[in-house]
Enzyme design. Structure first.
Site, mmCIF file in Angstrom:
data_model
loop_
_atom_site.group_PDB
_atom_site.id
_atom_site.type_symbol
_atom_site.label_atom_id
_atom_site.label_comp_id
_atom_site.label_asym_id
_atom_site.label_seq_id
_atom_site.Cartn_x
_atom_site.Cartn_y
_atom_site.Cartn_z
ATOM 1 N N LYS A 34 5.255 -12.534 -0.081
ATOM 2 C CA LYS A 34 5.723 -11.445 -0.936
ATOM 3 C C LYS A 34 5.985 -10.208 -0.099
ATOM 4 O O LYS A 34 5.568 -10.124 1.069
ATOM 5 C CB LYS A 34 4.688 -11.145 -2.030
ATOM 6 C CG LYS A 34 3.332 -10.719 -1.509
ATOM 7 C CD LYS A 34 2.351 -10.469 -2.636
ATOM 8 C CE LYS A 34 0.994 -10.051 -2.078
ATOM 9 N NZ LYS A 34 0.071 -9.608 -3.131
ATOM 10 N N TYR A 255 6.046 20.606 14.142
ATOM 11 C CA TYR A 255 6.001 21.351 12.886
ATOM 12 C C TYR A 255 4.605 21.908 12.649
ATOM 13 O O TYR A 255 3.601 21.217 12.838
ATOM 14 C CB TYR A 255 6.382 20.445 11.718
ATOM 15 C CG TYR A 255 7.855 20.121 11.637
ATOM 16 C CD1 TYR A 255 8.798 21.118 11.391
ATOM 17 C CD2 TYR A 255 8.307 18.816 11.790
ATOM 18 C CE1 TYR A 255 10.145 20.825 11.317
ATOM 19 C CE2 TYR A 255 9.654 18.505 11.694
ATOM 20 C CZ TYR A 255 10.574 19.515 11.469
ATOM 21 O OH TYR A 255 11.905 19.222 11.387
#
Length: 355
Positions: A34, A255
């Site tokens: 999956k 940042y």
């Protein structure tokens, strides 16, 4: 060209499948593929898993992808179908269904003759305490008895909530409920072992085991590594150094200027970021591997780039950086980011190239 690359080691995948066979020699193996084979790419994994007995997927779209790739292994929808139309499609493509609520039973009975004629098994889910999906113990025995009386072949199944915690109290409750239903509905096929349970309780392997994360060489346990479990990492995720930069004492990186150099530092800027699926918010120091050595990430992870301290390493532009793989385990990256390897593998974006 930007060099962010995911390498899939098919031999490692085969090795891990053989580990399942060693742990559960008498059970059939339902290999979980999956979520695009836990982010590894279904089409890249099917060949390596050709010796499995069956595949498990979450939804019909995933099953149809396997069929479109030409694979005819049995497939089980572990969440069942989501509409009566999907039930018809599942039968047409020889896909077995989990049932875990009354509406799914109604759709199944509406296609009873076709389903039985295709010799498809019905996987009946017991909710033994995880409380996501499934029939409670007070109702499941009657559900199974009616299915069997109608000519269906049933597989009793459940999912452990704490298989990775050996002495958790809920484990005994779940095991006892499962064994009680199995006995009350005998004879019946049974399946309850995921990756962690395969290692914990070999006596519960029964007819089908459902390995997932262990196939891909990551550990289902917080305190045991893939090497401890004799598993080999299947995915290696790499990028390259795209720039080098010298900074002095007191200069900042990235940042928010969250990193301040305490000494003269050589930075490598690496072409990877959260836009590729690399995790941003590590709570403990995270590392990559360059030239066989672990080197710290400094500053914030950006969408497309990270900064790494390579002082004294003699790294150059174009040098390969292992983000996770055989030297820097995905489980260790996950731990630094307060998550699990499953999430990191599954959330990779489509940007990195695959080989």
């Amino acid at each position: 060209m930007r060099q962010a690359t995911v390498y899939i080691d098919r031999e490692a995948l085969q090795y891990n499948l053989n580990r399942v066979k060693q742990l559960a020699p008498t059970a059939q193996i339902l290999s979980m593929v999956k979520a695009n084979a836990y982010g590894h790419g279904v089409k890249d994994c099917l060949t390596a898993l050709s010796e499995t007995d069956a595949f498990g997927v979450a939804c019909l779209e995933e099953a149809l992808e396997i069929r479109q790739l030409g694979d005819q292994h049995p497939i089980t929808l572990i969440e069942g179908v989501f509409s009566i139309d999907e039930m018809q499609l599942a039968i047409e493509h020889n896909v077995e269904c989990m049932v875990h609520h009354q509406q799914q039973l109604d759709w199944l009975y509406a296609h009873q003759q076709q389903y039985i004629a295709q010799n498809l098994k019905v996987w009946v889910k017991l909710n033994s305490g995880m409380n996501r999906i499934g029939f409670k113990i007070s109702e499941i025995i009657e559900v199974i008895q009616k299915l069997k009386a109608s000519g269906f072949t049933c597989v009793l199944t459940m999912h452990f909530a704490n298989a990775d915690v050996e002495n958790h109290l809920l484990n005994e409750q779940q095991k006892n409920q499962f064994l009680a239903v199995k006995q009350a509905c005998a004879p019946i096929l049974a399946s309850c072992c995921n990756s962690a349970a395969l290692y914990q309780w070999p006596e519960l392997n029964f007819d089908f085991v459902r390995p997932g994360i262990m196939l891909y060489g990551a550990s289902p346990f917080a305190d045991r590594t893939a090497a401890d479990l004799d598993l080999k990492p299947v995915m290696t995720f790499t990028a390259e150094i795209m720039a080098l930069n010298q900074i002095g004492v007191g200069e900042h990186v990235g940042y928010g200027s969250t990193f301040t150099a305490q000494k003269d530092t050589e930075l490598a800027i690496v072409s990877i970021g959260y836009g590729d699926g690399y995790p941003r918010a590590f709570i403990d120091q995270n590392y990559v591997v360059i030239n066989g050595k672990q080197r710290p990430i400094i500053g914030r992870v950006a969408m497309d780039m990270i900064a790494v301290d390579v002082t004294g390493l003699n790294a150059g532009i174009g040098t390969e950086v292992e983000l996770w793989g055989k030297q820097r385990l995905v489980d260790d990256v996950a731990k630094a980011n307060a998550t699990i390897g499953y999430e990191l593998l599954c959330r990779l974006s489509a940007r990195p190239k695959r080989k």
